[in-house]
Write an enzyme that holds these catalytic residues in place. Sequence first.
Site, PDB file in Angstrom:
ATOM      1  N   ASP A  60       0.879  -1.170   0.000  1.00  0.00           N
ATOM      2  CA  ASP A  60       0.000   0.000   0.000  1.00  0.00           C
ATOM      3  C   ASP A  60       0.915   1.218   0.000  1.00  0.00           C
ATOM      4  OD1 ASP A  60      -1.622   2.173   0.635  1.00  0.00           O
ATOM      5  OD2 ASP A  60      -2.918   1.002   1.962  1.00  0.00           O
ATOM      6  N   VAL A  61       0.898   1.981  -1.080  1.00  0.00           N
ATOM      7  CA  VAL A  61       1.881   3.071  -1.223  1.00  0.00           C
ATOM      8  C   VAL A  61       1.655   4.206  -0.229  1.00  0.00           C
ATOM      9  CG1 VAL A  61       2.343   2.561  -3.658  1.00  0.00           C
ATOM     10  CG2 VAL A  61       0.578   4.262  -3.064  1.00  0.00           C
ATOM     11  N   ASN A  87       3.170   4.420  -9.986  1.00  0.00           N
ATOM     12  CA  ASN A  87       1.992   4.545 -10.855  1.00  0.00           C
ATOM     13  C   ASN A  87       0.672   4.491 -10.094  1.00  0.00           C
ATOM     14  OD1 ASN A  87       0.300   3.857 -13.478  1.00  0.00           O
ATOM     15  ND2 ASN A  87      -0.004   2.131 -12.076  1.00  0.00           N
ATOM     16  N   TYR A 152      -7.772  15.085  -7.020  1.00  0.00           N
ATOM     17  CA  TYR A 152      -6.963  14.359  -8.012  1.00  0.00           C
ATOM     18  C   TYR A 152      -6.049  15.324  -8.780  1.00  0.00           C
ATOM     19  CZ  TYR A 152      -6.012  11.208 -11.978  1.00  0.00           C
ATOM     20  OH  TYR A 152      -5.399  10.432 -12.939  1.00  0.00           O
ATOM     21  N   LYS A 156      -1.954  15.629  -8.784  1.00  0.00           N
ATOM     22  CA  LYS A 156      -1.162  15.409  -9.999  1.00  0.00           C
ATOM     23  C   LYS A 156      -0.277  16.622 -10.304  1.00  0.00           C
ATOM     24  CE  LYS A 156      -2.573  11.242 -10.931  1.00  0.00           C
ATOM     25  NZ  LYS A 156      -1.658  10.090 -10.807  1.00  0.00           N
ATOM     26  N   THR A 187      -9.180   2.656 -18.919  1.00  0.00           N
ATOM     27  CA  THR A 187      -8.862   1.775 -17.781  1.00  0.00           C
ATOM     28  C   THR A 187     -10.066   1.799 -16.840  1.00  0.00           C
ATOM     29  OG1 THR A 187      -8.024   3.469 -16.267  1.00  0.00           O
ATOM     30  CG2 THR A 187      -6.439   2.569 -17.851  1.00  0.00           C
TER      31      THR A 187
HETATM   32  N1  LIG Z   1      -6.776   6.193 -16.893  1.00  0.00           N
HETATM   33  C1  LIG Z   1      -6.523   7.462 -17.163  1.00  0.00           C
HETATM   34  O1  LIG Z   1      -7.215   8.109 -17.956  1.00  0.00           O
HETATM   35  C2  LIG Z   1      -5.368   8.150 -16.508  1.00  0.00           C
HETATM   36  C3  LIG Z   1      -4.991   9.400 -17.018  1.00  0.00           C
HETATM   37  C4  LIG Z   1      -3.921  10.060 -16.439  1.00  0.00           C
HETATM   38  C5  LIG Z   1      -3.242   9.489 -15.395  1.00  0.00           C
HETATM   39  N2  LIG Z   1      -3.628   8.279 -14.911  1.00  0.00           N
HETATM   40  C6  LIG Z   1      -2.881   7.730 -13.792  1.00  0.00           C
HETATM   41  O2  LIG Z   1      -2.364   6.479 -14.139  1.00  0.00           O
HETATM   42  C7  LIG Z   1      -2.199   5.703 -12.953  1.00  0.00           C
HETATM   43  C8  LIG Z   1      -2.869   4.355 -13.154  1.00  0.00           C
HETATM   44  O3  LIG Z   1      -4.254   4.578 -13.360  1.00  0.00           O
HETATM   45  P1  LIG Z   1      -5.207   3.553 -14.115  1.00  0.00           P
HETATM   46  O4  LIG Z   1      -6.047   4.363 -14.991  1.00  0.00           O
HETATM   47  O5  LIG Z   1      -4.434   2.416 -14.661  1.00  0.00           O
HETATM   48  O6  LIG Z   1      -6.116   3.116 -12.861  1.00  0.00           O
HETATM   49  P2  LIG Z   1      -6.660   1.706 -12.385  1.00  0.00           P
HETATM   50  O7  LIG Z   1      -7.706   2.036 -11.389  1.00  0.00           O
HETATM   51  O8  LIG Z   1      -6.983   0.836 -13.531  1.00  0.00           O
HETATM   52  O9  LIG Z   1      -5.374   1.070 -11.654  1.00  0.00           O
HETATM   53  C9  LIG Z   1      -4.831   1.645 -10.498  1.00  0.00           C
HETATM   54  C10 LIG Z   1      -4.147   0.567  -9.682  1.00  0.00           C
HETATM   55  O10 LIG Z   1      -3.617   1.201  -8.495  1.00  0.00           O
HETATM   56  C11 LIG Z   1      -3.897   0.342  -7.392  1.00  0.00           C
HETATM   57  N3  LIG Z   1      -3.933   1.101  -6.142  1.00  0.00           N
HETATM   58  C12 LIG Z   1      -4.909   1.920  -5.670  1.00  0.00           C
HETATM   59  N4  LIG Z   1      -4.595   2.371  -4.448  1.00  0.00           N
HETATM   60  C13 LIG Z   1      -3.376   1.848  -4.147  1.00  0.00           C
HETATM   61  C14 LIG Z   1      -2.532   1.947  -3.019  1.00  0.00           C
HETATM   62  N5  LIG Z   1      -2.878   2.668  -1.945  1.00  0.00           N
HETATM   63  N6  LIG Z   1      -1.357   1.276  -3.036  1.00  0.00           N
HETATM   64  C15 LIG Z   1      -1.015   0.512  -4.105  1.00  0.00           C
HETATM   65  N7  LIG Z   1      -1.776   0.378  -5.205  1.00  0.00           N
HETATM   66  C16 LIG Z   1      -2.956   1.036  -5.212  1.00  0.00           C
HETATM   67  C17 LIG Z   1      -5.243  -0.288  -7.717  1.00  0.00           C
HETATM   68  O11 LIG Z   1      -5.452  -1.459  -6.956  1.00  0.00           O
HETATM   69  C18 LIG Z   1      -5.121  -0.531  -9.211  1.00  0.00           C
HETATM   70  O12 LIG Z   1      -4.575  -1.798  -9.492  1.00  0.00           O
HETATM   71  C19 LIG Z   1      -2.824   6.517 -11.813  1.00  0.00           C
HETATM   72  O13 LIG Z   1      -1.807   7.226 -11.137  1.00  0.00           O
HETATM   73  C20 LIG Z   1      -3.724   7.476 -12.563  1.00  0.00           C
HETATM   74  O14 LIG Z   1      -3.959   8.650 -11.844  1.00  0.00           O
HETATM   75  C21 LIG Z   1      -4.683   7.594 -15.449  1.00  0.00           C
END
Ligand SMILES: NC(=O)c1ccc[n+]([C@@H]2O[C@H](COP(=O)([O-])OP(=O)(O)OC[C@H]3O[C@@H](n4cnc5c(N)ncnc54)[C@H](O)[C@@H]3O)[C@@H](O)[C@H]2O)c1
Length: 256
Positions: A60-61, A87, A152, A156, A187
Amino acid sequence: MNQNLTGKVAIVTGAARGIGFAVAAKLAAAGARVVVSDLDEAATRAAADEIPNAVPIACDVRDEDQVKALVEQTVERCGGLHLMVPNAGVAKPMPLTSMSLADWRYVTAVNLDGVFLSIRYAAPAIIASGGGSIVTVASVTATAGSPLIAHYAASKAAVVNLTKTAAVELRDHGVRVNAVMPGFVETPLVTGSVETFEQQLGLPAGGFAALIEQKQGRLGTTEEVADLVLLLADDSTSFFNGAGLALDGGLTASLF
Ligand SMILES: NC(=O)c1ccc[n+]([C@@H]2O[C@H](COP(=O)([O-])OP(=O)(O)OC[C@H]3O[C@@H](n4cnc5c(N)ncnc54)[C@H](O)[C@@H]3O)[C@@H](O)[C@H]2O)c1
């Protein structure tokens, strides 16, 4: 360009699904030994099972002891650390005026504290391993206001500045730090928020998809984000340091 990460050890947090999983798979395909890390033990193990030679370590980060242990166990089991991809992230969209302090703290704890802790503990291990690269996963929401995601977007924006500051502090120790800033990517984080966005923004059903099409042409793919992370992780981009690179189909380039 053919990136070769043979002999490198990488950690990807939040790697059980979405962008993190694609990044972990891509780094492994380029030859790295990848530590797949996520909140849940079972999901972490299941994801690692799909990636050749990957090592599952749940973490858990938000928890300092767990992040410290993640790095220590990685070095112990894999012999060093060269690449860190903090990530893990969460969204939880809601209007600012109904956001509780607990909501704010939950999102900023994962998205910002988690990145701080990941860099804080990975950097010394990367230095001890002879140098390497950290690629944070920020977002285009760092660059402008976006409704329903005050926590959020603020987290960021802070990640982008943290990335730049870390880049400046760590450069002379052989560690580069860069951020990728994706637009909307397909996602669970996005698909799980569509209904909330449509309801809260007064859009008709399907209105979110239409908005995405108008603003960035289409949703991005996890593969596209992973390709950019891989590029920044690789020594071929050694002059990139402190960069925040948007990949968003033109979303942030446009006023209309
Ligand atoms: N999907 C998008 O459009 C998008 C756009 C810009 C940035 N991002 C960023 O990309 C990254 C990944 O997002 P995604 O879209 O793949 O989301 P997602 O929800 O598909 O995956 C996120 C993962 O993080 C894990 N997670 C959540 N809380 C956690 C914690 N406390 N400790 C460890 N792991 C934890 C979850 O279990 C999940 O597996 C995030 O930082 C998100 O903000 C996503």
